[in-house]
Design a protein around this motif. Structure first.
Motif, PDB file in Angstrom:
ATOM      1  N   THR A 215       0.836  -1.202   0.000  1.00 51.17           N
ATOM      2  CA  THR A 215       0.000   0.000   0.000  1.00 51.17           C
ATOM      3  C   THR A 215       0.869   1.250   0.000  1.00 51.17           C
ATOM      4  O   THR A 215       0.657   2.182  -0.776  1.00 51.17           O
ATOM      5  CB  THR A 215      -0.889   0.017   1.255  1.00 51.17           C
ATOM      6  N   ASP A 216       1.863   1.229   0.867  1.00 52.40           N
ATOM      7  CA  ASP A 216       2.741   2.388   0.977  1.00 52.40           C
ATOM      8  C   ASP A 216       3.438   2.656  -0.346  1.00 52.40           C
ATOM      9  O   ASP A 216       3.446   3.780  -0.839  1.00 52.40           O
ATOM     10  CB  ASP A 216       3.773   2.129   2.077  1.00 52.40           C
ATOM     11  N   LEU A 217       4.009   1.592  -0.932  1.00 50.59           N
ATOM     12  CA  LEU A 217       4.780   1.776  -2.160  1.00 50.59           C
ATOM     13  C   LEU A 217       3.917   2.376  -3.261  1.00 50.59           C
ATOM     14  O   LEU A 217       4.325   3.317  -3.936  1.00 50.59           O
ATOM     15  CB  LEU A 217       5.373   0.449  -2.622  1.00 50.59           C
ATOM     16  N   ILE A 218       2.731   1.839  -3.432  1.00 53.02           N
ATOM     17  CA  ILE A 218       1.921   2.323  -4.543  1.00 53.02           C
ATOM     18  C   ILE A 218       1.475   3.759  -4.306  1.00 53.02           C
ATOM     19  O   ILE A 218       1.514   4.582  -5.211  1.00 53.02           O
ATOM     20  CB  ILE A 218       0.719   1.395  -4.812  1.00 53.02           C
ATOM     21  N   LEU A 219       1.084   4.056  -3.073  1.00 50.55           N
ATOM     22  CA  LEU A 219       0.599   5.415  -2.822  1.00 50.55           C
ATOM     23  C   LEU A 219       1.717   6.433  -2.996  1.00 50.55           C
ATOM     24  O   LEU A 219       1.546   7.445  -3.679  1.00 50.55           O
ATOM     25  CB  LEU A 219      -0.009   5.511  -1.418  1.00 50.55           C
ATOM     26  N   ILE A 220       2.880   6.158  -2.409  1.00 52.55           N
ATOM     27  CA  ILE A 220       3.936   7.157  -2.530  1.00 52.55           C
ATOM     28  C   ILE A 220       4.452   7.217  -3.960  1.00 52.55           C
ATOM     29  O   ILE A 220       4.873   8.265  -4.433  1.00 52.55           O
ATOM     30  CB  ILE A 220       5.084   6.949  -1.521  1.00 52.55           C
ATOM     31  N   THR A 221       4.398   6.093  -4.686  1.00 47.88           N
ATOM     32  CA  THR A 221       4.796   6.136  -6.091  1.00 47.88           C
ATOM     33  C   THR A 221       3.866   7.066  -6.868  1.00 47.88           C
ATOM     34  O   THR A 221       4.309   7.929  -7.624  1.00 47.88           O
ATOM     35  CB  THR A 221       4.747   4.724  -6.706  1.00 47.88           C
ATOM     36  N   LEU A 222       2.568   6.885  -6.656  1.00 45.50           N
ATOM     37  CA  LEU A 222       1.608   7.744  -7.369  1.00 45.50           C
ATOM     38  C   LEU A 222       1.808   9.209  -6.996  1.00 45.50           C
ATOM     39  O   LEU A 222       1.855  10.076  -7.859  1.00 45.50           O
ATOM     40  CB  LEU A 222       0.177   7.320  -7.037  1.00 45.50           C
ATOM     41  N   TRP A 223       1.932   9.458  -5.724  1.00 45.31           N
ATOM     42  CA  TRP A 223       2.087  10.849  -5.294  1.00 45.31           C
ATOM     43  C   TRP A 223       3.358  11.465  -5.846  1.00 45.31           C
ATOM     44  O   TRP A 223       3.374  12.583  -6.335  1.00 45.31           O
ATOM     45  CB  TRP A 223       2.110  10.948  -3.759  1.00 45.31           C
ATOM     46  N   THR A 224       4.449  10.701  -5.748  1.00 43.40           N
ATOM     47  CA  THR A 224       5.729  11.226  -6.200  1.00 43.40           C
ATOM     48  C   THR A 224       5.724  11.422  -7.711  1.00 43.40           C
ATOM     49  O   THR A 224       6.288  12.379  -8.232  1.00 43.40           O
ATOM     50  CB  THR A 224       6.862  10.279  -5.776  1.00 43.40           C
TER      51      THR A 224
END
Ligand SMILES: Nc1ncnc2c1ncn2[C@@H]1O[C@H](COP(=O)(O)OP(=O)(O)O)[C@@H](O)[C@H]1O
Ligand SMILES: [Mg+2]
Lengths: 317, 361
Positions: free
Chosen positions: A241-250
């Motif tokens: 969850t963390d990886l995908i969310l921060i990837t999208l945000w970044t």
């Protein structure tokens, strides 16, 4: 799974499972209508509008402003023109920079930093923990303009805090934003966004029963071993969850523009900045829309991949 | 296998003294139960032995080694947690084999040893399942198996049966007792259930507020509670404890000013106690009181307050003045509510406790 009594249960002979939700009746639609209209006007309509624009040569001024022409896939062909697209200031270049930026500041940066800090402070209390967590959260919630200004001051060649310290230690005065622009914005964005990962991973760690860890302690498992055998498998869903969310945000972040303006010489031109430059500096709405559509597709692909992985993860456990 | 020694061990959590000057020796191969109400420091004592907590004072020894400040892994203990602590993402095989894996035992040997232990505990054909796919009783066995598999010197159990339902608990109790006799390991077993402690342990350590109240074998602790706390904690229903005065000259015990028991025949036994002050507590177990429907010499009157069938016997609660007195009645019929009945105390089996709660005589 049951989450407590959502319904009053004294409805004798009434099949609560089949009872309609509050938003499924006519009144429900009436309640939802304002929100739906809002979503339609500000999210769905613009999406189709941009999709349409990306097949035209519309601009802000000139003849194509009033009478845009349908140009088919021309905008997309320009984006993916293999002769040019890796040159400075082109789409491929921006994508490549974004990829490195995401890898560096989201995955290696925020996720790894977040996990390390959460792990380090696992079941610890005290001043240091409060200090680190508060700083991280502040960095996360302070408005971007303020943050960008603070970092400009921090990284300034002659009078910046960082270089003052470095000079005092006899380490010279590098021009961070000029000589190491990508590295600078990677570090900046790691600092800016780590709070989310720290908080997510900390709360994930909290959910692991202490007895799991203590069992491992008693049998003599080392720290690394505990991480690999116990923490990591139990946190896999959170990590995903963390990886995908921060990837999208970044991927979509625009704040570095306030530090470097995309330069020097396009070295920090992320796709978001490239889009901005195309659409709002050169006012090529058609091409800008095409970029937006491509970005949307990339985001969609990432999100889909994430959902599929998450579902697999749920099935496995 | 090894003995365990705790000497004047104290553990504080801030202001709270969880374990207060505990001195205890568990002999080699002995099964000792730590018994007491919730919050009395049983788990903390166990964790001190395991090395999961470090004492503020005192020393701990396992075998001939002082381990007071050693980390858990260097103590060679095995612990079974109340929630079993089985890893949900591993099969039972990997769960049980985990201590071996950590110690670098090869996969092949690990599987062999796990299978052997699992078969002994009758979970041999569940090894490919995950914890969520087996019953509570089987999970409990798996966690015991994990403790057994690496042949530690000392076994520590923290209320391992408290999450099982009543029937499974009895089964598991029998199974643990059998296992302990067979394997003969040194074990410390924490429980708040006095029946469980009585059933399993070679010796019982009763604790309250972080202090040891009594140490003894189960029958000793049951039949001769060293203080009113132990008396009220052991047995179901527990001992009756009645505040009283003793008038030695008249040869009487007096409760509530109006109720007298003639102790003339026991005067000698109690004469020593009298010097200890005027306030006493008389302890007598419910099975050592008999009920008579008519007044007989040496009985005191009471009203029937509540009657509970226990199957083949009754628990009759009677009211004597302001006090409630439980009586176990081995009869087919119980007296009706509110009826006046006469109680005869088996005076030879009473205990007298001083104002500090300690057993006199
Ligand atoms: N880590 C801890 N921090 C603070 N207080 C604790 C901690 N562990 C136990 N205590 C307190 O110490 C007392 C004894 O606890 P414990 O040994 O768990 O009792 P028991 O197992 O007999 O129920 C309790 O009052 C409990 O609240
Ligand atoms: Mg406990």
């Amino acid at each position: 799974m049951q989450f407590g009594p959502l319904y009053v249960s004294d409805t004798e002979g009434y099949d609560v499972e089949k009872r309609p939700g509050i938003f499924s009746g006519k009144i429900g639609v009436a309640f939802l209508a304002p929100a739906l209209v809002f979503v339609a006007i500000f999210l769905i309509l613009p999406f189709f509008w941009i999709f349409y624009l990306s097949f035209t040569n519309r601009t802000l001024t000139g003849i194509t402003a009033a009478h845009p022409e349908f140009v088919g896939l021309a905008n997309y062909e320009r984006l993916f023109d293999t002769d040019r697209w890796m040159r400075l200031g082109e789409f491929g270049n921006a994508l490549w920079i974004t990829a490195r930026f995401v890898l560096g500041s989201a995955i290696l940066g925020q996720a790894v930093v977040g996990l390390t800090i959460a792990w380090f402070f696992y079941r610890r209390k005290g001043f240091l923990r409060e200090l680190v967590f508060t700083t991280a959260v502040l960095a996360w919630i302070i408005p971007e303009v303020v943050v960008a200004f603070a970092w400009s001051a921090f990284l300034d060649v002659d009078r910046g805090t960082l270089n003052t310290i470095l000079a005092a230690l006899g380490l010279g005065k590098p021009d961070w934003l000029f000589d190491h622009p990508l590295l600078s914005i990677i570090i900046f964005n790691t600092w800016r966004g780590s709070a989310f990962s720290i908080l997510l991973f900390s709360s994930a760690l909290e959910t692991i029963p202490p007895s799991y860890v203590e069992t491992a302690d008693v049998v003599g498992a080392s720290g690394w071993r505990k991480f690999r055998d116990i923490f990591f498998p139990l946190m896999r869903g959170h990590i995903l969850t963390d990886l995908i969310l921060i990837t999208l945000w970044t991927f979509n972040v625009f704040t570095p523009f306030l530090l470097t303006g995309g330069g020097p010489r396009f070295k920090t031109e992320l796709v978001s900045i490239y889009t901005y430059r195309t659409a709002f500096k050169f006012f090529e709405f058609g091409k800008g829309s095409a970029i937006a559509v491509v970005m949307m597709l990339i985001n969609l692909t990432l999100a889909m991949g994430y959902l599929i992985m998450l579902r697999r993860q749920k099935v496995a456990s | 296998m090894a003995k365990i020694l705790l000497e004047h061990v104290t553990k504080r959590f801030g202001e709270l003294i969880a374990v207060n000057d505990v001195t205890l020796e568990v002999h080699d191969g002995e099964f000792v139960a730590l018994l007491g109400p919730s919050g009395c420091g049983k788990t903390t004592t166990l964790r001190l032995i395991a090395g999961l907590e470090v004492p503020n004072a005192g020393r701990i020894q396992i075998g001939e080694r002082e381990v007071t400040h050693l980390p858990p892994r260097e103590r060679d203990v095995a612990m079974v947690f109340q929630d079993y602590a089985l890893y949900p993402h591993m099969t039972l095989l990997d769960n049980i084999g985990y201590p071996l894996k950590v110690r670098g035992v090869g996969r092949r040997e690990m599987v062999g040893r796990v299978t052997e232990v699992a078969q002994k505990l009758q979970i041999g054909d569940l090894l490919q399942r995950r914890p969520a796919q087996v019953s509570g009783g089987q999970q409990q066995r798996a966690s015991v198996a994990r403790a057994l598999v690496h042949q530690a010197q000392v076994f520590l159990f923290d209320e391992p049966l408290s999450n099982l339902d009543a029937k499974l608990r009895l089964e598991a109790r029998a199974f643990l007792k059998h296992l302990q006799r067979e394997v003969g390991v040194t074990a410390v077993y924490v429980t708040h259930d006095q029946a469980e402690a009585m059933a399993l342990a070679d010796r019982i350590v009763v604790m309250n507020y972080g202090k040891i109240m009594q140490i003894g074998d189960p029958l000793q602790v049951y039949s001769r509670p060293a203080n009113t706390f132990v008396a009220s904690f052991m047995g179901n229903p527990p001992m009756n404890l009645l505040p009283c005065r003793v008038d030695l000259a008249a040869g009487k015990i007096i409760f509530d000013d109006d109720y007298m028991l003639d102790i003339a025949a026991h005067r000698e036994r109690w004469s020593a106690a009298i010097s200890n002050g005027p306030q006493f507590t008389l302890g007598i177990r419910p099975e050592h009181i008999s009920i008579s429907p008519t007044q007989l010499p040496g009985t005191i009157p009471s009203q029937v307050y509540a009657v509970q069938p226990l199957g083949g016997e009754w628990l009759v609660v009677t009211q004597v003045g302001r006090e409630l007195v439980s009586v176990r009645l081995f009869q087919d019929e119980a007296p009706p509510l509110a009826e006046t009945v006469w109680l005869r105390f088996d005076l030879a089996r009473t205990f007298l406790y001083g104002s500090d709660g300690e057993l006199l005589q």
